[in-house]
Write a protein that holds these residues in place. Sequence first.
Motif, PDB file in Angstrom:
ATOM      1  N   GLY A 125      -4.275  -1.382  -2.997  1.00 14.40           N
ATOM      2  CA  GLY A 125      -4.659   0.032  -3.090  1.00 14.40           C
ATOM      3  C   GLY A 125      -6.167   0.245  -3.134  1.00 14.40           C
ATOM      4  O   GLY A 125      -6.626   1.364  -2.898  1.00 14.40           O
TER       5      GLY A 125
ATOM      6  N   LEU B 186       0.838  -1.209   0.000  1.00 15.09           N
ATOM      7  CA  LEU B 186       0.000   0.000   0.000  1.00 15.09           C
ATOM      8  C   LEU B 186       0.870   1.256   0.000  1.00 15.09           C
ATOM      9  O   LEU B 186       0.554   2.246  -0.681  1.00 15.09           O
ATOM     10  CB  LEU B 186      -0.938   0.018   1.215  1.00 15.09           C
ATOM     11  CG  LEU B 186      -1.823   1.263   1.302  1.00 15.09           C
ATOM     12  CD1 LEU B 186      -2.840   1.280   0.160  1.00 15.09           C
ATOM     13  CD2 LEU B 186      -2.557   1.360   2.626  1.00 15.09           C
TER      14      LEU B 186
ATOM     15  N   LYS C 105       1.799   2.254  -3.434  1.00  8.49           N
ATOM     16  CA  LYS C 105       0.673   2.870  -4.130  1.00  8.49           C
ATOM     17  C   LYS C 105       0.490   4.325  -3.657  1.00  8.49           C
ATOM     18  O   LYS C 105       0.309   5.236  -4.467  1.00  8.49           O
ATOM     19  CB  LYS C 105      -0.580   2.035  -3.831  1.00  8.49           C
ATOM     20  CG  LYS C 105      -1.859   2.560  -4.356  1.00  8.49           C
ATOM     21  CD  LYS C 105      -2.005   2.273  -5.833  1.00  8.49           C
ATOM     22  CE  LYS C 105      -3.213   2.990  -6.391  1.00  8.49           C
ATOM     23  NZ  LYS C 105      -3.115   3.153  -7.830  1.00  8.49           N
TER      24      LYS C 105
ATOM     25  N   SER D 197       0.281  -4.250  -5.297  1.00  6.19           N
ATOM     26  CA  SER D 197       0.003  -2.914  -4.749  1.00  6.19           C
ATOM     27  C   SER D 197      -1.275  -2.298  -5.317  1.00  6.19           C
ATOM     28  O   SER D 197      -1.964  -1.549  -4.619  1.00  6.19           O
ATOM     29  CB  SER D 197       1.195  -1.976  -4.911  1.00  6.19           C
ATOM     30  OG  SER D 197       1.421  -1.710  -6.251  1.00  6.19           O
ATOM     31  N   GLU D 198      -1.600  -2.632  -6.591  1.00 11.62           N
ATOM     32  CA  GLU D 198      -2.833  -2.088  -7.163  1.00 11.62           C
ATOM     33  C   GLU D 198      -4.054  -2.620  -6.407  1.00 11.62           C
ATOM     34  O   GLU D 198      -4.957  -1.885  -6.041  1.00 11.62           O
ATOM     35  CB  GLU D 198      -2.960  -2.476  -8.652  1.00 11.62           C
ATOM     36  CG  GLU D 198      -2.208  -1.563  -9.597  1.00 11.62           C
ATOM     37  CD  GLU D 198      -2.538  -0.074  -9.442  1.00 11.62           C
ATOM     38  OE1 GLU D 198      -3.738   0.244  -9.314  1.00 11.62           O
ATOM     39  OE2 GLU D 198      -1.600   0.732  -9.422  1.00 11.62           O
TER      40      GLU D 198
END
Length: 301
Positions: free
Chosen positions: A297, A22, A25, A293-294
């Motif tokens: 996120g 996170l 992101k 991470s996406e």
Amino acid sequence: MKKGFIFIGKGGVGKTTCSAALALKLSDKGKTLIASLDPAHNLGDVYGVELSGKPKIIKENLYAMEVDTDLLTKKYLERTVSKIKDMYSYLKVLNLDRYVDSLKYSPGIEEYSILEGLINLISEEYDYIILDMPPTGLTIKVLTLPYTALIWIEKLMELRKDILGRRRAIESITGRKCVVIEGKEVSIPVDEEEDPVMKELEDKKEKMELVKEFLSQKCSIVLVTNPEPLSLFEGRRAIEALKSFGLDMSRIILNKFSGENEVTREIESMGEAIRIPLLEEPPRGVEQLKKISEVVGSVLN
Ligand SMILES: Nc1ncnc2c1ncn2[C@@H]1O[C@H](COP(=O)(O)OP(=O)(O)OP(=O)(O)O)[C@@H](O)[C@H]1O
Ligand SMILES: [Mg+2]
């Protein structure tokens, strides 16, 4: 600071991994600090870099650190002892030095020093702060400490006011502002404004209110769980415990997901859950963390 994030959950479910992902992101959006407050740090291992108590740049806009909680405990105890000695300098019987070493093992000290670390961090100048916390039990104690501490502090302030009131009454009868202890004249504070004990209590109250405001208004608490019963049970208990203090879990991350089953359905019935797949290789380093991470996120949506 715009926003803080805390991931909670059972040991090994992936809190550090999700926090680190996170943070990547968030660093696209603003200046981000990720700090480990887990005395058993492994944030550096997850990024594949060596970290210390000072923020280290990982990439543009992303800083990471591992707070030395032992050092915080040591400093906290030293500060407390020196304040007590100042306040009660007339009490020669208080030989506190002898106890300092053993105090660091006393119950509650670890929670207090982690909270102290949290307080230092939330006043830092970052847009986003992610706190990588220890497993559930200790984290719940740390997060609820400001609430219980405030109850105690307010009670102690009442008691102190009472003591000062009595001192004023004695002073008006004797007409003396000092007492003689072992041949020495010692002035005894009678007003709230000049009383160091009251000042200390007010400082503590202010600090605890700052954390309370951070936790209830600026911070998202995210539960991380794995698709297995024990982390689900522990997660459920954590939600209940936080709720009883008025804190809410904003999202759930179902990490290491490898297919629907009874447990995953149960987890998803507890709230909106984000599924992160079980990867073949444990994700380490910025490039691998980008893979998740996406998805992580989406806690921001
Ligand atoms: N989605 C995933 N796929 C595969 N492996 C993962 C995944 N998420 C985490 N892991 C691995 O699981 C292990 C535990 O992860 P991590 O250290 O992030 O958990 P933690 O909750 O922070 O643990 P602790 O409570 O000990 O701090 C690590 O080896 C990590 O690389
Ligand atoms: Mg961890």
